[in-house]
Design a protein around this motif. Structure first.
Motif, PDB file in Angstrom:
ATOM      1  N   PHE A  56       0.868  -1.202   0.039  1.00  8.54           N
ATOM      2  CA  PHE A  56       0.013  -0.101   0.066  1.00  8.54           C
ATOM      3  C   PHE A  56       0.910   1.329  -0.283  1.00  8.54           C
ATOM      4  N   ILE A  57       0.242   2.386  -0.387  1.00  5.77           N
ATOM      5  CA  ILE A  57       1.097   3.634  -0.308  1.00  5.77           C
ATOM      6  C   ILE A  57      -0.107   4.715  -0.333  1.00  5.77           C
ATOM      7  N   VAL A  58       0.074   5.720   0.967  1.00  7.27           N
ATOM      8  CA  VAL A  58      -0.785   6.730   1.062  1.00  7.27           C
ATOM      9  C   VAL A  58       0.057   8.030   1.308  1.00  7.27           C
ATOM     10  N   GLY A  59      -0.630   9.177   0.970  1.00  9.96           N
ATOM     11  CA  GLY A  59      -0.008  10.556   1.196  1.00  9.96           C
ATOM     12  C   GLY A  59      -1.046  11.431   1.625  1.00  9.96           C
ATOM     13  N   GLY A  60      -0.690  12.573   2.084  1.00  4.67           N
ATOM     14  CA  GLY A  60      -1.350  13.594   2.753  1.00  4.67           C
ATOM     15  C   GLY A  60      -0.813  14.359   3.501  1.00  4.67           C
ATOM     16  N   ALA A  61      -1.338  14.717   4.894  1.00  4.43           N
ATOM     17  CA  ALA A  61      -0.880  15.709   5.594  1.00  4.43           C
ATOM     18  C   ALA A  61      -1.047  15.347   7.121  1.00  4.43           C
ATOM     19  N   SER A  62      -0.381  15.822   7.874  1.00  2.96           N
ATOM     20  CA  SER A  62      -0.444  15.454   9.414  1.00  2.96           C
ATOM     21  C   SER A  62      -0.218  16.909  10.157  1.00  2.96           C
ATOM     22  N   VAL A  63      -0.487  16.895  11.367  1.00  2.00           N
ATOM     23  CA  VAL A  63      -0.227  18.154  12.144  1.00  2.00           C
ATOM     24  C   VAL A  63       0.845  18.655  12.031  1.00  2.00           C
ATOM     25  N   LYS A  71      10.783  -0.976 -19.020  1.00  4.78           N
ATOM     26  CA  LYS A  71      10.454   0.293 -18.892  1.00  4.78           C
ATOM     27  C   LYS A  71       9.345   0.779 -18.221  1.00  4.78           C
ATOM     28  N   PHE A  72       9.744   1.782 -17.372  1.00  6.37           N
ATOM     29  CA  PHE A  72       8.661   2.399 -16.616  1.00  6.37           C
ATOM     30  C   PHE A  72       8.446   3.976 -16.646  1.00  6.37           C
ATOM     31  N   VAL A  73       7.346   4.328 -16.549  1.00 11.89           N
ATOM     32  CA  VAL A  73       6.851   5.566 -16.570  1.00 11.89           C
ATOM     33  C   VAL A  73       6.533   5.843 -15.187  1.00 11.89           C
ATOM     34  N   PHE A  74       6.788   7.192 -14.618  1.00 14.07           N
ATOM     35  CA  PHE A  74       6.528   7.434 -13.240  1.00 14.07           C
ATOM     36  C   PHE A  74       6.019   8.881 -13.018  1.00 14.07           C
ATOM     37  N   SER A  75       5.116   8.866 -12.008  1.00 13.57           N
ATOM     38  CA  SER A  75       4.495  10.101 -11.630  1.00 13.57           C
ATOM     39  C   SER A  75       4.835  10.264  -9.869  1.00 13.57           C
ATOM     40  N   ILE A  76       5.538  11.337  -9.649  1.00 12.89           N
ATOM     41  CA  ILE A  76       5.908  11.311  -8.443  1.00 12.89           C
ATOM     42  C   ILE A  76       5.669  12.952  -7.784  1.00 12.89           C
ATOM     43  N   SER A  77       5.031  13.064  -6.781  1.00  4.72           N
ATOM     44  CA  SER A  77       4.619  14.520  -6.127  1.00  4.72           C
ATOM     45  C   SER A  77       4.974  14.591  -4.643  1.00  4.72           C
ATOM     46  N   GLY A  78       5.013  15.788  -4.229  1.00  2.62           N
ATOM     47  CA  GLY A  78       5.155  15.931  -2.801  1.00  2.62           C
ATOM     48  C   GLY A  78       5.712  17.282  -2.549  1.00  2.62           C
ATOM     49  N   ILE A  79       6.395  17.748  -1.244  1.00  6.18           N
ATOM     50  CA  ILE A  79       7.003  18.640  -1.096  1.00  6.18           C
ATOM     51  C   ILE A  79       8.595  18.595  -0.750  1.00  6.18           C
ATOM     52  N   SER A  80       9.044  19.827  -1.290  1.00 11.06           N
ATOM     53  CA  SER A  80      10.666  19.941  -0.956  1.00 11.06           C
ATOM     54  C   SER A  80      10.972  20.970  -0.198  1.00 11.06           C
ATOM     55  N   TYR A 111       5.542   1.110  -6.089  1.00 14.17           N
ATOM     56  CA  TYR A 111       5.375   2.295  -5.185  1.00 14.17           C
ATOM     57  C   TYR A 111       6.509   2.737  -4.512  1.00 14.17           C
ATOM     58  N   VAL A 112       6.793   4.194  -4.582  1.00 14.88           N
ATOM     59  CA  VAL A 112       7.914   4.854  -4.078  1.00 14.88           C
ATOM     60  C   VAL A 112       7.462   5.765  -2.946  1.00 14.88           C
ATOM     61  N   SER A 172       6.067  10.835  -2.578  1.00 11.49           N
ATOM     62  CA  SER A 172       5.541   9.555  -3.171  1.00 11.49           C
ATOM     63  C   SER A 172       4.949   9.468  -4.516  1.00 11.49           C
ATOM     64  N   GLY A 173       5.031   8.296  -5.039  1.00 11.08           N
ATOM     65  CA  GLY A 173       4.264   7.951  -6.190  1.00 11.08           C
ATOM     66  C   GLY A 173       4.306   6.706  -6.642  1.00 11.08           C
ATOM     67  N   VAL A 174       4.243   6.607  -8.058  1.00 13.35           N
ATOM     68  CA  VAL A 174       4.111   5.277  -8.831  1.00 13.35           C
ATOM     69  C   VAL A 174       4.993   5.086  -9.777  1.00 13.35           C
ATOM     70  N   TYR A 175       5.857   3.940 -10.205  1.00 13.86           N
ATOM     71  CA  TYR A 175       6.273   3.540 -11.415  1.00 13.86           C
ATOM     72  C   TYR A 175       5.333   2.520 -12.145  1.00 13.86           C
ATOM     73  N   SER A 176       4.909   2.775 -13.447  1.00  9.52           N
ATOM     74  CA  SER A 176       3.991   2.007 -13.979  1.00  9.52           C
ATOM     75  C   SER A 176       4.665   1.490 -15.364  1.00  9.52           C
ATOM     76  N   ALA A 177       4.660   0.108 -15.684  1.00  6.49           N
ATOM     77  CA  ALA A 177       5.373  -0.311 -16.668  1.00  6.49           C
ATOM     78  C   ALA A 177       4.744   0.321 -17.809  1.00  6.49           C
ATOM     79  N   GLN A 178       5.718   0.649 -18.980  1.00  2.71           N
ATOM     80  CA  GLN A 178       5.095   1.369 -20.301  1.00  2.71           C
ATOM     81  C   GLN A 178       4.900   0.308 -21.258  1.00  2.71           C
ATOM     82  N   SER A 179       3.900   0.293 -22.035  1.00  4.11           N
ATOM     83  CA  SER A 179       3.710  -0.767 -22.905  1.00  4.11           C
ATOM     84  C   SER A 179       3.281  -0.047 -24.192  1.00  4.11           C
ATOM     85  N   LYS A 180       3.789  -0.771 -25.315  1.00  2.05           N
ATOM     86  CA  LYS A 180       3.158  -0.367 -26.620  1.00  2.05           C
ATOM     87  C   LYS A 180       3.856  -1.545 -27.425  1.00  2.05           C
TER      88      LYS A 180
END
Length: 523
Positions: A281-288, A410-419, A504-505, A515-523
């Motif tokens: 599993f993977i979750v993202g969000g906010a804490s106090v 081959k993987f495509v990735f989408s990663i988001s967060g705070i720096s 899941y990363v 955090s984000g996800v790597y998905s196998a690229q297909s064509k």
């Protein structure tokens, strides 16, 4: 994977290396691969959330690509702080697709334009990042090819699992997560449902029944799949993707919600015996404390018991591994499945090694191997008040042992967060999209990313790195992600492998929560 982000202010440069485009380093050669402009062809639904100087935003809509580099039309609804713009027509646009599936898209909205970096997972779907510098914003999301044959109310029928997240429309400004299940009768009525809603700094209510108004199809824009509905007092616009998926965006000016509803598969289990095997599993969000992300894995025995539980979380730069890193065996716990055929369940375990507390989660099944997942842990709470809000995905883990030879090439990735720039968190949202080729656990590729600060958009940046497997790879693994000049930086990740096509990363650096996800690229 895009989830919750708190309001942020503009910031200064975050990277140790030069952040300008005035580098003498030659551009990389054009990427090779099987993709071209012809692969983005047809009508696609998209959704995205992110940040502006004024706060959070969300958008949902549809665009049509002609397979030759042109955007011939589309429509969107956008929820910006204090303003909800509906039924905004696209007047055209352009796009490019490289051989590796990466590309750029410009969409014209009257006298304005939206700019995106995109990467195709396949000709049917992909990930996108907002790089519209003129609007001082960043965001990330995805697009999926639509089935126009599903654009009618009779196709909204049966049971759906949903996950909506963002800023609560109750006017509090608090981050909120709402997961649940609803049933529709194909005649426009939402007939039943239940949800779990967790709002930061609010009393946690647990599972509650939901009510809704009728689904109203937008007859003024019948070719878009658009409509409106009210669920548990909140207003939404929706876009039908196909007979199994609908994209939703909150349409209330006091908050911002975004998410999807997916058809539940037949024979959703009503007892624990159907949940048997390994899951991640993977979750993202906010804490106090600020931005929050958590990932892990467990084994369910089909009789209500959990074992081999491993969890990593990053709470505004504070990193915790449960049990501690290097532990040979994981923790144990329990899980339940509700008997009402809603697909809802819970799992609970206690950290008996480090004593960090009791962890509780709720989920609603899409199938026996997939679910939406919500963190309901009250660690550090005073009373029954939510100290964190986080949601995401739960997937069956298949294909272990994982090795250098059985992961997708081959993987495509989408990663988001705070720096963070070393001063405070919530200084800058960052959003990454790209593609890598993997060989013997080493990878090379290219990434586009947007830092939420003036002038910090990086395009066509080479990247390399490696994945280090621990044991058979079913538990926490690690990844080093090296950005090359002119954006030199190293990002460290914990990796949980769902299957050879899905990773899941979770960022494991103290100066960013991503955090984000790597998905196998297909064509």
């Amino acid at each position: 994977m895009k989830r919750l982000f708190l309001a942020m202010a503009a910031c200064t440069a975050l990277w140790a290396a030069a952040c300008s485009t005035g580098s003498s380093i030659p551009p990389p050669p054009p990427p090779v691969g099987p993709f071209s402009k012809a692969d983005l062809n047809g009508q696609y639904a998209f959704s995205m959330s992110g940040s502006t100087l004024a706060g959070n935003f969300a958008r949902v809509g549809t665009f049509t690509a002609d397979g030759q580099g042109g955007i011939t039309g589309g429509l969107e609804d956008a929820n910006f702080p204090g303003v909800v713009n509906t039924q905004i027509p696209f007047t055209g646009g352009t796009y490019t697709i490289n051989g590796d599936g990466r590309g750029k898209m410009t969409i014209f909205v009257g006298a304005n334009q939206l700019n995106f970096s995109i990467t195709m997972v396949s000709p049917s779907n992909g990930y996108m990042v907002d790089v519209s510098t003129s609007n001082a914003e960043t965001g990330s999301g995805n697009f999926v090819k639509q089935d126009a044959g599903a654009f009618s109310l009779p196709n909204i029928s049966g049971s759906y699992t949903f996950d909506f997240a963002g800023i609560s429309p109750d006017g509090s400004g608090n981050p909120i997560s709402i997961i649940g299940e609803f049933a529709a009768n194909g005649a426009g009525q939402l007939t039943s449902g239940q949800e779990d809603a967790v709002e930061l700094n609010s009393v946690f209510a647990g599972k509650t029944a939901i009510a809704g108004t009728s689904f109203i199809f937008d007859n003024a824009n019948p070719s878009t799949g658009r409509g409106t509905v009210k669920i548990s007092g909140f207003n939404y616009v929706f876009y039908i993707v196909n007979r199994n998926q609908i994209k939703f965006m909150g349409a209330d000016v006091l908050g911002e919600l975004l998410g999807d509803a997916v058809s539940q598969q037949p024979a959703i289990p009503a007892n624990v015996s159907a949940i048997n095997g390994d899951f991640v599993f993977i979750v993202g969000g906010a804490s106090v404390n600020g931005t929050f992300a958590r990932a892990g894995r467990f084994t369910a025995n089909g009789n209500g018991a959990l074992s081999a539980i491993f969890l990593d979380n990053n709470n505004s730069g504070t990193l915790i591994a449960v049990p501690p890193s290097g532990a040979i065996s994981g923790l144990t716990g329990t899980y339940t499945i509700d008997s009402d055929n809603s697909g809802r369940g819970t799992l609970t375990f206690q950290d008996t090694i480090s004593g960090t507390g009791t962890y509780t989660f709720a989920f609603y099944l899409i199938s026996q191997t997939q679910a939406v997942f919500q963190d309901q842990s009250l660690i550090g709470a005073i009373g029954n008040v939510a100290p964190l809000v986080a949601d995401g995905s739960l997937s069956a883990q298949t294909g272990a042992p994982f090795t250098a030879t059985n992961l997708a090439p081959k993987f495509v990735f989408s990663i988001s967060g705070i720096s963070s720039n070393g001063q405070t968190f919530q200084t800058a949202e960052e959003d990454f999209v790209g593609q890598v080729a993997l060989s013997n656990l080493n990878f090379t590729g290219t990434v586009d990313f947007n830092e939420f600060a003036a002038g910090l958009i990086f395009l066509d940046i080479p990247v390399n790195g490696s994945i280090a497997l621990t044991g058979n790879g079913s538990g926490p693994n690690s990844q080093v992600f090296n950005l090359q000049p002119p954006a030199t930086n190293k990002i460290n990740y914990v990796v949980f492998i769902a299957n050879p096509q899905t990773l899941y990363v979770l960022g494991s650096d103290s100066n960013r929560v991503v955090s984000g996800v790597y998905s196998a690229q297909s064509k």
